[in-house]
Design a protein around this motif. Structure first.
Motif, PDB file in Angstrom:
ATOM      1  N   PHE A 178      24.865  41.625  43.827  1.00 54.05           N
ATOM      2  CA  PHE A 178      25.543  41.602  42.531  1.00 54.05           C
ATOM      3  C   PHE A 178      25.843  40.155  42.163  1.00 54.05           C
ATOM      4  CE2 PHE A 178      26.428  45.624  44.426  1.00 54.05           C
ATOM      5  CZ  PHE A 178      26.555  46.532  43.389  1.00 54.05           C
ATOM      6  N   HIS A 179      25.843  39.856  40.891  1.00 52.74           N
ATOM      7  CA  HIS A 179      26.220  38.520  40.428  1.00 52.74           C
ATOM      8  C   HIS A 179      27.026  38.672  39.148  1.00 52.74           C
ATOM      9  CE1 HIS A 179      23.316  38.499  37.064  1.00 52.74           C
ATOM     10  NE2 HIS A 179      22.651  39.317  37.870  1.00 52.74           N
ATOM     11  N   GLY A 180      27.848  37.679  38.868  1.00 50.81           N
ATOM     12  CA  GLY A 180      28.661  37.765  37.666  1.00 50.81           C
ATOM     13  C   GLY A 180      29.476  36.516  37.450  1.00 50.81           C
ATOM     14  N   LYS A 181      30.520  36.664  36.648  1.00 48.91           N
ATOM     15  CA  LYS A 181      31.339  35.525  36.267  1.00 48.91           C
ATOM     16  C   LYS A 181      32.751  35.990  35.950  1.00 48.91           C
ATOM     17  CE  LYS A 181      31.146  31.302  33.676  1.00 48.91           C
ATOM     18  NZ  LYS A 181      31.350  30.359  34.732  1.00 48.91           N
ATOM     19  N   VAL A 182      33.718  35.108  36.244  1.00 54.02           N
ATOM     20  CA  VAL A 182      35.099  35.298  35.827  1.00 54.02           C
ATOM     21  C   VAL A 182      35.293  34.474  34.562  1.00 54.02           C
ATOM     22  CG1 VAL A 182      37.519  34.965  36.433  1.00 54.02           C
ATOM     23  CG2 VAL A 182      35.882  35.603  38.200  1.00 54.02           C
ATOM     24  N   ARG A 183      35.815  35.105  33.521  1.00 51.56           N
ATOM     25  CA  ARG A 183      36.075  34.407  32.255  1.00 51.56           C
ATOM     26  C   ARG A 183      37.578  34.265  32.035  1.00 51.56           C
ATOM     27  NH1 ARG A 183      35.087  37.667  28.214  1.00 51.56           N
ATOM     28  NH2 ARG A 183      34.681  39.503  29.448  1.00 51.56           N
ATOM     29  N   ASN A 184      37.987  33.090  31.615  1.00 51.46           N
ATOM     30  CA  ASN A 184      39.395  32.814  31.279  1.00 51.46           C
ATOM     31  C   ASN A 184      40.351  33.166  32.424  1.00 51.46           C
ATOM     32  OD1 ASN A 184      38.556  32.020  28.708  1.00 51.46           O
ATOM     33  ND2 ASN A 184      38.776  34.094  27.922  1.00 51.46           N
ATOM     34  N   ASP A 185      39.896  33.018  33.664  1.00 52.89           N
ATOM     35  CA  ASP A 185      40.685  33.293  34.870  1.00 52.89           C
ATOM     36  C   ASP A 185      41.163  34.738  34.986  1.00 52.89           C
ATOM     37  OD1 ASP A 185      40.505  30.643  35.814  1.00 52.89           O
ATOM     38  OD2 ASP A 185      42.194  30.045  34.552  1.00 52.89           O
ATOM     39  N   VAL A 186      40.688  35.645  34.133  1.00 56.19           N
ATOM     40  CA  VAL A 186      41.174  37.021  34.142  1.00 56.19           C
ATOM     41  C   VAL A 186      40.051  38.049  34.084  1.00 56.19           C
ATOM     42  CG1 VAL A 186      42.564  38.722  32.878  1.00 56.19           C
ATOM     43  CG2 VAL A 186      43.348  36.368  33.030  1.00 56.19           C
ATOM     44  N   PHE A 187      39.134  37.905  33.165  1.00 51.73           N
ATOM     45  CA  PHE A 187      38.123  38.923  32.900  1.00 51.73           C
ATOM     46  C   PHE A 187      36.900  38.742  33.783  1.00 51.73           C
ATOM     47  CE2 PHE A 187      40.590  38.346  29.041  1.00 51.73           C
ATOM     48  CZ  PHE A 187      41.079  39.627  28.890  1.00 51.73           C
ATOM     49  N   ILE A 188      36.349  39.860  34.254  1.00 52.83           N
ATOM     50  CA  ILE A 188      35.221  39.848  35.176  1.00 52.83           C
ATOM     51  C   ILE A 188      34.051  40.625  34.574  1.00 52.83           C
ATOM     52  CG2 ILE A 188      34.392  40.610  37.431  1.00 52.83           C
ATOM     53  CD1 ILE A 188      37.206  40.299  38.477  1.00 52.83           C
ATOM     54  N   ASP A 189      32.876  40.036  34.651  1.00 53.12           N
ATOM     55  CA  ASP A 189      31.626  40.698  34.291  1.00 53.12           C
ATOM     56  C   ASP A 189      30.696  40.594  35.496  1.00 53.12           C
ATOM     57  OD1 ASP A 189      32.123  41.190  31.430  1.00 53.12           O
ATOM     58  OD2 ASP A 189      32.121  39.015  31.305  1.00 53.12           O
ATOM     59  N   ILE A 190      30.177  41.729  35.967  1.00 57.89           N
ATOM     60  CA  ILE A 190      29.301  41.753  37.140  1.00 57.89           C
ATOM     61  C   ILE A 190      28.073  42.616  36.830  1.00 57.89           C
ATOM     62  CG2 ILE A 190      29.072  42.475  39.551  1.00 57.89           C
ATOM     63  CD1 ILE A 190      32.048  41.967  39.907  1.00 57.89           C
ATOM     64  N   TYR A 191      26.912  42.149  37.274  1.00 60.21           N
ATOM     65  CA  TYR A 191      25.662  42.885  37.126  1.00 60.21           C
ATOM     66  C   TYR A 191      25.031  43.042  38.504  1.00 60.21           C
ATOM     67  CZ  TYR A 191      26.160  41.579  32.250  1.00 60.21           C
ATOM     68  OH  TYR A 191      26.633  41.409  30.989  1.00 60.21           O
ATOM     69  N   ASP A 192      24.377  44.177  38.733  1.00 57.86           N
ATOM     70  CA  ASP A 192      23.654  44.327  39.993  1.00 57.86           C
ATOM     71  C   ASP A 192      22.174  44.044  39.763  1.00 57.86           C
ATOM     72  OD1 ASP A 192      22.503  46.635  38.928  1.00 57.86           O
ATOM     73  OD2 ASP A 192      23.516  48.000  40.290  1.00 57.86           O
ATOM     74  N   ASN A 193      21.391  44.129  40.834  1.00 57.71           N
ATOM     75  CA  ASN A 193      19.970  43.818  40.729  1.00 57.71           C
ATOM     76  C   ASN A 193      19.172  44.934  40.057  1.00 57.71           C
ATOM     77  OD1 ASN A 193      20.313  45.526  42.883  1.00 57.71           O
ATOM     78  ND2 ASN A 193      19.100  44.339  44.320  1.00 57.71           N
TER      79      ASN A 193
END
Length: 82
Positions: A35-50
């Motif tokens: 899985f890979h993703g990003k934390v936005r604004n120190d609060v919100f998380i978006d994650i995608y799998d392969n």
């Protein structure tokens, strides 16, 4: 500094990885799914799998995480300093 992240899905499967200093997320399941993703604004998380599946959510108080699939299934976890 990297932070360790541990997640459990709605079937109690375990996932672990890290949030890097640039807020990018890398996670692996115990079966090797990536899985890979990003934390936005120190609060919100978006994650995608392969496979293209999407998880979204946020970091709550005390470094608890609540995530949901695009089908509404709940994942939860924690973040710790590495």
């Amino acid at each position: 500094m990297d932070r360790k992240i541990e997640l459990y899905d709605f079937n109690y499967n375990y996932y672990c990885g890290k949030i890097k200093a640039d807020d990018k997320i890398e996670l692996y399941s115990d079966s090797g799914q990536y899985f890979h993703g990003k934390v936005r604004n120190d609060v919100f998380i978006d994650i995608y799998d392969n496979r293209g599946n999407y998880l979204f959510g946020k970091i709550k108080n005390e470094n608890k995480i609540d995530l949901y699939t695009d089908e509404g299934k709940h994942w939860y976890g924690t973040i710790a300093q590495s």
